[in-house]
Design an enzyme around this catalytic site. Sequence first.
Site: not given
Length: 495
Positions: A183-184, A246
């Site tokens: 998850d960037h 996120h």
Amino acid sequence: MSGEKMSASFVIFGATGDLTHRKLMTAFYSMIRDGLLSDDFCIVAIGRRKLSTETYREQVCASLGKFLKSPVDTKIWQRLERMIFYYEFDFTQSDGYRDLNSYLAKRDKESNTKENRVFYLAVAPSFFETIIHGIERGELASSCRGFCRCVIEKPFGKDLETAKKLNDTILRVFPEKSIYRIDHYLGKDMIQNIMILRFSNLIFESLWNNRYIDNVQISLTEKLGVETRGDYYEDSGAMRDMVQNHILQIVSLVAMEPPVNLKMDSIRNEKQKVLEALEKIDETFLENNVVFGQYAEGFIDGKKVQGYRSEEKVDAKSETETFVALKLQIENFRWAGTPFYIRTGKRLKEASGEIIIQFKELPHSLYNAEKNLAKPNLLILRIQPKVGLYFQFNTKDYASHSGIIPITMDTGASDAAQGNTPEAYERLLYDILRGDGSLFSRWDELEAAWLFADKLIEYREQKKTDFPNYAAGTMGPKRAFDLIEKDGRSWVDMH
């Protein structure tokens, strides 16, 4: 960022795609610049296009020139160039994986990678299981003599059922500790700073609870629409695209208890407890605490833009949400009674990512009694586009005899003391190579997130909403403002 130089064969499925060129190759370049990659490292770029290694390297160099924030340094590029090898392969063809394994064995030997391998699936989710089956049949993982890790981009499944099926497939080939569900957002500087801010500053951690915090707001907003990703977005919507991953990950980091140490599983255990403590979803919750929206045409920065239903590859009668607002309660000792307000959406007036901690007002203020303008203390963690901390507190107005004004302390990543801040993918790739999964979701975290998200998605699919219900260039539907204002609060907007 500095540390041990890593050796491995980094195998990218989908190496001709935008993610590889825009994010992964720029991250490798930055890792070389920062002294984090050994020369005993190779990147095996797998794609279906007929390209030579030389041609592919030229394309990567052109991409670096386009996407890096500074000009390409020739010496750094020459080191990266020598590490890159293109391998033409249609990964949907199962009979080619044994040949790929033989090629990797050759690369391991010639590049002296200590037979460490990382498999990065930079492909559409529909290919995840196909590639995992191929890795299994071709013995690409079982033949590893060093570490062997698998990296999966979001979305990890479309719901809990499909996520379980995908997870079971991967577990047949890789153990849980070797699976990195990336998850960037969790690689961004300010997200990584949450734990440091809390657990190394007494002034904050001692106040980080329902006795002193009135509410927490998490806003991840975008000016952009769906661009060319209409077909993807029709299947995901804002719930799957943002909330399930996120946002719930950010909630868990903000709300978690101090871990017993900084080891990977200790941190993950505390994050998991937060997800398990999310209030139970029933009909009352769904009716009162959830707002869905979809953008109509409007104006962004003075330019007219079309509505979601007019976007390319979008159904003209689409019921997909492009905006979500939620009010959440975390039912544990630390947070009971302190609401978490969430909003995320596309085609909004502002593009930003912020975590806002609003502290309670004093129970009895001498100065409020005199009708002065003392404001609640605010701590804002700015994720993007500006990165930094913003703290608001009250002090004397020196321009008057007795007035009070709120003033702010504002620090950003552009401060020289912050150094050269790495991009999210550089941090995450380095963590993968050194085996630190703290910022990656464990399966039980993902399962808890899907259990929560599935109920909201099912509600959205069954409930008829009068879409579109907000104009592009605004901050969302009116009901999103009603959601927080009925509690006597408002969305904090410092722009």
